[in-house]
Design a protein around this motif. Structure first.
Motif: not given
Lengths: 195, 134
Positions: A18-22, A26, A30, A64, A68, B49-50, B52-57
């Motif tokens: 999730y933290a990597a943007g997938d 998310a 949920t 959320w 990170p 959730a979407l 708040e999600q960080p941008r893809s790394s």
């Protein structure tokens, strides 16, 4: 327990994704986490759905935002969520009561409709919730985590930030209070004990 | 006390007999009837959730019309590799002219001597001034 270990690792893996943007992480998170957070909030808040949704949403929002910086292996995601959810609930309960931290005077449990055969389980669940609502928050939290969520004492201790002995004490006191609140309703609810 | 069969989910509950007491059936009923969230609530949580999600790394795939890097952009502005090569040559020549004595460049100057000759020291040259000091 192997199941719990797998589940905890899966939560952390998903949180990292999730933290990597997938985006799919998310969605999966949920589905995995929101129902449990919501039901815990409902039990802590005495069945107030609107408040439970608010609390659950706030607890998950904090997750959320914490994702990170999440340090793998320090705490389970579920442990963290139980703690945040309960703390938010306790804040609301105390605000309702005017901010006092004293043990509440037990209120009469609402009369449930007489339990027909097929509704016995639902009636028992509702009766228990009514009785739980009369407990002080920390006893309520300890009993819910132990006997409904099924968590072991060490994990409850971590969630509640107390020692295992304190958990046992809270659970024991909570159960005594529940028994006192429910004892007169056993026959009505179809509970037959042979002691 | 008799042990009662109930419909608890044994996959997450402790296996000890801590539930076979007066409250056992109540707890079992509570576990069997967990409060269920509504679909709209779950949809809100997912949307949050979407949001708040960080941008893809994750490494991005290489696309055909990829934007060139800054060095490539500068190179193009200077006329491509040909221009850059010419610029480099000009810079090197400038450095060479600068460090050479003016008289030695007279061969290339094609006119009057490059050096100052009888005019002596270029007053603006700090190097020359430094040489003159005792």
């Amino acid at each position: 327990m192997p199941f719990e270990a797998m589940s905890a690792a899966a939560d952390e893996d998903l949180l990292a994704d999730y933290a990597a943007g997938d985006a799919s992480a998310a969605r999966v998170l949920t589905q995995r986490l929101a129902p449990r957070v919501f039901s815990h909030a409902m039990r802590m808040l005495g069945g107030d759905r609107a408040e439970a949704e608010d609390v659950a949403q706030e607890a998950l929002l904090r997750l959320w935002r914490a994702a990170p910086g999440w340090r793998r292996g320090e705490a389970k995601v579920s442990t963290w969520l139980y703690r945040v959810t309960a703390n938010l609930c306790i804040d609301r309960i105390r605000r309702r009561r005017g901010g006092t931290d004293l043990e509440s005077v037990p209120e009469p449990v609402d009369e449930a409709p007489s339990a027909a055969e097929g509704l016995q389980q639902r009636a028992r669940a509702e009766a228990l919730q009514g009785a739980l609502d009369t407990l002080p928050e920390r006893q309520r939290q300890a009993v819910i985590l132990r006997h409904i969520e099924g968590l072991p004492n060490p994990e409850i201790a971590e969630i509640m930030d107390i020692g295992p002995r304190a958990v046992e004490s809270l659970v024991a006191r909570g159960k005594r209070a529940l028994e006192a609140a429910l004892i007169g309703r056993r026959a009505e609810l179809g509970y037959e004990d042979d002691d | 006390m008799t042990e009662r069969k109930d419909n608890r989910d044994d996959s997450f509950l402790p296996l000890d007999g801590q539930d076979d007491d007066a409250l056992g059936l109540f707890f079992a009923a509570a576990r069997a009837e967990p409060p269920q969230p509504g679909g709209d609530f779950l949809a809100r949580i997912e949307a949050q959730a979407l949001a708040e999600q960080p941008r893809s790394s994750a490494p991005k795939p290489v696309l055909p019309s990829r934007r060139p890097g800054r060095l490539a952009q500068l190179r193009e502005a200077l006329g491509g590799w040909v221009g850059v090569t010419g610029l480099a040559t000009a810079c090197a020549a400038g450095v060479l002219i600068g460090i050479s004595s003016p008289d030695s460049l007279s061969v290339f100057w094609g006119g009057d001597a490059a050096g100052l000759g009888t005019l002596g020291v270029d007053p603006l040259s700090g190097f020359d001034l430094a040489l003159m000091e005792g």
